[in-house]
Design a protein around this motif. Structure first.
Motif, short mmCIF file in Angstrom:
data_model
loop_
_atom_site.label_atom_id
_atom_site.label_comp_id
_atom_site.label_asym_id
_atom_site.label_seq_id
_atom_site.Cartn_x
_atom_site.Cartn_y
_atom_site.Cartn_z
N ASP A 56 0.81 -1.20 0.00
CA ASP A 56 0.00 0.00 0.00
C ASP A 56 0.86 1.27 0.00
O ASP A 56 0.37 2.34 -0.34
CB ASP A 56 -0.93 0.00 1.22
CG ASP A 56 -0.16 -0.02 2.52
OD1 ASP A 56 0.94 -0.64 2.56
OD2 ASP A 56 -0.64 0.55 3.52
N ARG A 57 2.12 1.14 0.40
CA ARG A 57 3.04 2.28 0.39
C ARG A 57 4.46 1.79 0.14
O ARG A 57 5.32 1.83 1.02
CB ARG A 57 2.95 3.05 1.71
CG ARG A 57 2.99 2.20 2.96
CD ARG A 57 2.88 3.04 4.21
NE ARG A 57 3.90 4.06 4.26
CZ ARG A 57 3.89 5.07 5.13
NH1 ARG A 57 2.91 5.20 5.99
NH2 ARG A 57 4.86 5.96 5.14
N LEU B 95 0.53 -8.79 -7.21
CA LEU B 95 -0.44 -8.12 -6.36
C LEU B 95 -0.31 -6.61 -6.43
O LEU B 95 -1.31 -5.88 -6.42
CB LEU B 95 -0.29 -8.61 -4.92
CG LEU B 95 -0.65 -10.07 -4.65
CD1 LEU B 95 -0.53 -10.37 -3.16
CD2 LEU B 95 -2.06 -10.38 -5.14
N TYR B 96 0.92 -6.12 -6.50
CA TYR B 96 1.11 -4.67 -6.57
C TYR B 96 0.51 -4.10 -7.85
O TYR B 96 -0.17 -3.06 -7.83
CB TYR B 96 2.59 -4.31 -6.47
CG TYR B 96 2.84 -2.84 -6.64
CD1 TYR B 96 2.57 -1.94 -5.61
CD2 TYR B 96 3.34 -2.33 -7.85
CE1 TYR B 96 2.78 -0.58 -5.77
CE2 TYR B 96 3.55 -0.97 -8.01
CZ TYR B 96 3.27 -0.10 -6.98
OH TYR B 96 3.48 1.24 -7.14
N LEU C 90 -2.44 -7.46 1.57
CA LEU C 90 -3.04 -6.15 1.34
C LEU C 90 -3.39 -5.41 2.62
O LEU C 90 -4.00 -4.34 2.57
CB LEU C 90 -4.31 -6.29 0.48
CG LEU C 90 -4.11 -6.83 -0.93
CD1 LEU C 90 -5.41 -6.73 -1.70
CD2 LEU C 90 -3.00 -6.09 -1.67
N LEU C 91 -2.99 -5.96 3.77
CA LEU C 91 -3.26 -5.26 5.02
C LEU C 91 -2.54 -3.91 5.01
O LEU C 91 -1.38 -3.82 4.60
CB LEU C 91 -2.78 -6.09 6.21
CG LEU C 91 -3.58 -7.36 6.52
CD1 LEU C 91 -2.91 -8.15 7.63
CD2 LEU C 91 -5.01 -7.00 6.91
N GLY D 241 5.77 8.05 9.16
CA GLY D 241 4.64 7.45 9.86
C GLY D 241 4.62 5.95 9.89
O GLY D 241 3.65 5.36 10.40
N ALA D 242 5.65 5.29 9.37
CA ALA D 242 5.69 3.83 9.35
C ALA D 242 6.92 3.30 10.08
O ALA D 242 7.93 3.99 10.20
CB ALA D 242 5.69 3.32 7.91
#
Length: 540
Positions: free
Chosen positions: A192-193, A224-225, A282-283, A327-328
């Motif tokens: 997701d990032r 998946l990406y 995909l979490l 933020g991660a």
């Protein structure tokens, strides 16, 4: 040929063979920590020796037994580490000799001195120990020991068997865990990032232009990406609900190619793997609430020479998240096995590893800066390795802040927890109440209920008074059934070996967690009923 540490490689191989299964649980560094540990056992009872047995076998460094009693016929009946010929001999000495025969690499000493004398006259006696295990102590002595060890910041594990009931209590002021080994750990793929290097590599691959063999050997993280980017273009956000993820999986399946063969159609295993991994891969990349609370606490700490390395690294980690990490947490650097050709899989694997190394290096520099400000006295051993491990496990950090047994027994107890559980007649917490009551009984009458067979009926009445008084002090009504009171009087404080063996194994697990700093210890009271073969853990 010798290793860099000067130990013959054949010896290392022999040790690896000897400890193979446990090395898979806590690794070489965990084994080193265990072999550096020094555990003190108070009273070589059946429960105590069973605990030490499960520490000696995996290679604990040193053990010390404090026991001023002699071997009795009762010990011969329930303790595997005494012999009938040793009746009348020092129990601690006899059990230590037989325990050390299990593993010649473990060192041991025996102290034939009353614990009360040590507590009164040698306040620093327990300082060298990594952990203290206590069994068969009267309440007043246990509370004194609890206070001494709490002030010295030495972990205490109390293990007890009373007939068919087992009790385990872990006392630690603060225990930090980096390698908590969570169950069902989710992969850290960052789809997701994605970090820049991963995104650049995946964007360079064109699935449509690949031949069938190459197409069927692309790591599913790439598949998946790319499908995720299509999904976001069509729906505006990543799939979140079960229905959306099911539709996403169908979109992945649509990209699968089929090839005719003599045995029918063959499917592409990499796509099948990707479909199975949709729910976990995909979490969203988030910081668990437990970890966030630790980081918030770390951010408010001003490092000093007494600050634990854990908190210095946690502070540096917080600074990484608010700046470089955007933020991660740092990338873990590990990915699951995937059906893929070696070149592409290794390329993707290295991208994650290199990003993890960069993130850890940033945190390392901040830790070094904080450490330098604290002066030369504050040195974190194996700093680079420690920070790498910390960053890799940042998603599962744990901090346990405990309560002393003395504080618990003097009234600081979770009454709502007790009340809610006692409403359930099958709750194991009733045995906690009974054990507290028999201790009060022993304090008043200098014997445990039922110990003298000719006084059982009288003891039943006395114990019921102790139970009701204890419940009244907690603001609870007389809700304990008489069956439990009769059961405790029937036991007469006897130790049953099968129960002692089970509880000794449980206690040894907790000691190993404390000594190695891995896995999450019990917080804080564990009760086992051999009557129903059930157990429960309570934070009181």
């Amino acid at each position: 040929m010798e290793s860099s540490g000067g130990t013959p490689s054949c010896e290392l191989t022999d040790k690896a063979k000897k400890y193979d299964r446990q090395l898979r649980l806590w690794g070489d560094h965990g084994q080193v920590a265990l072999e550096s540990g020094h555990v003190c056992l108070i009273n070589a009872s059946a429960s105590g020796t069973e605990t030490l047995k499960s520490l000696v076998l995996p290679g604990l460094g040193s053990v010390t037994i404090i026991d001023d009693t002699k071997v009795t016929p009762q010990d011969v009946g329930n303790n595997f580490f005494v012999e009938s010929e040793s009746v009348g001999s020092a129990r601690g000495e006899v059990t230590l000799r037989l325990l050390l025969e299990l593993n010649p690499e473990v060192r041991g000493t025996f102290v034939e001195q009353p614990l009360t004398e040590i507590l009164d006259n040698q306040p620093d006696f327990f300082t060298p120990f990594s952990c203290v295990v206590a069994t068969c102590l009267p309440e007043c002595t246990l509370l004194t020991l609890s206070k001494v060890l709490w002030e010295a910041k030495i972990p205490l594990v109390v293990v007890r068997t009373y007939g068919m009931i087992g009790y385990l209590r872990v006392q630690m002021e603060e225990h930090t865990v980096v390698e908590s080994h969570p169950d069902n750990e989710m992969p850290d793929l960052r789809l997701d990032r994605p970090f820049p290097a991963l995104q650049k590599y995946i964007d360079s691959l064109d699935l449509d232009s690949m031949d069938h063999r190459e197409h069927s050997h692309v790591p599913y993280v790439v598949i998946l990406y790319k499908v995720l980017q299509r999904w976001i273009q069509e729906h505006g956000a990543a799939p979140a609900s079960y229905k959306e993820r099911k539709a996403f999986a169908e979109m992945v399946r649509e990209g699968m190619r089929e090839k005719e063969s003599g045995r029918g159609d063959t499917i592409e295993e990499n796509f099948e793997e990707g479909i199975k991994a949709v729910n976990t891969a995909l979490l969203p990349t988030t910081i668990p609430s437990v970890v966030q609370s630790i980081l918030n606490e770390a951010s408010s700490i001003t490092p000093s020479p007494t600050t634990k390395p854990f908190w210095i690294m946690a502070r540096a980690l917080h600074e990484f998240i608010t700046s470089e990490g955007r933020g991660a947490l740092p990338v873990r650097g590990t990915i699951p096995d995937m059906t893929a050709d070696s070149e592409k899989y290794i390329k993707v694997q290295n991208l994650y590893r290199e990003q993890a190394a960069q993130d850890a290096d940033w945190v390392l520099r901040r830790v070094q800066e904080h450490s330098q400000q604290l002066g030369p006295r504050k040195v974190i051993s194996s700093l680079e390795s420690s920070v790498k491990t910390f960053c890799k496990n940042a998603h599962a950090l744990r901090v346990i802040k405990g309560k002393s047994i003395a504080e618990e027994y003097k009234g600081s107890i979770n009454l709502s927890e007790i009340g809610s559980h006692l409403e359930n007649p099958d709750s194991e917490l009733v045995w906690y109440v009974m054990l507290r009551a028999v201790d009060q009984f022993q304090s008043e009458f200098r014997a445990y209920p039922g110990y003298f067979q000719d006084q059982v009926e009288t003891d039943i009445v006395r114990l019921k008074v102790c139970v009701n008084k204890l419940l009244a002090d907690w603001g609870c009504g007389p809700i304990i059934k008489d069956d439990f009171i009769h059961e405790m009087c029937r036991y007469g404080a006897a130790e049953v070996h099968s129960v002692a063996a089970y509880m000794g194994g449980c206690a040894a697990h907790e000691v190993i967690k404390v000594v190695t700093g891995q896995y999450v210890p019990v917080n804080h009271t564990h009760i086992y009923s051999a009557i129903t073969a059930t157990s429960a853990t309570f934070s009181l």
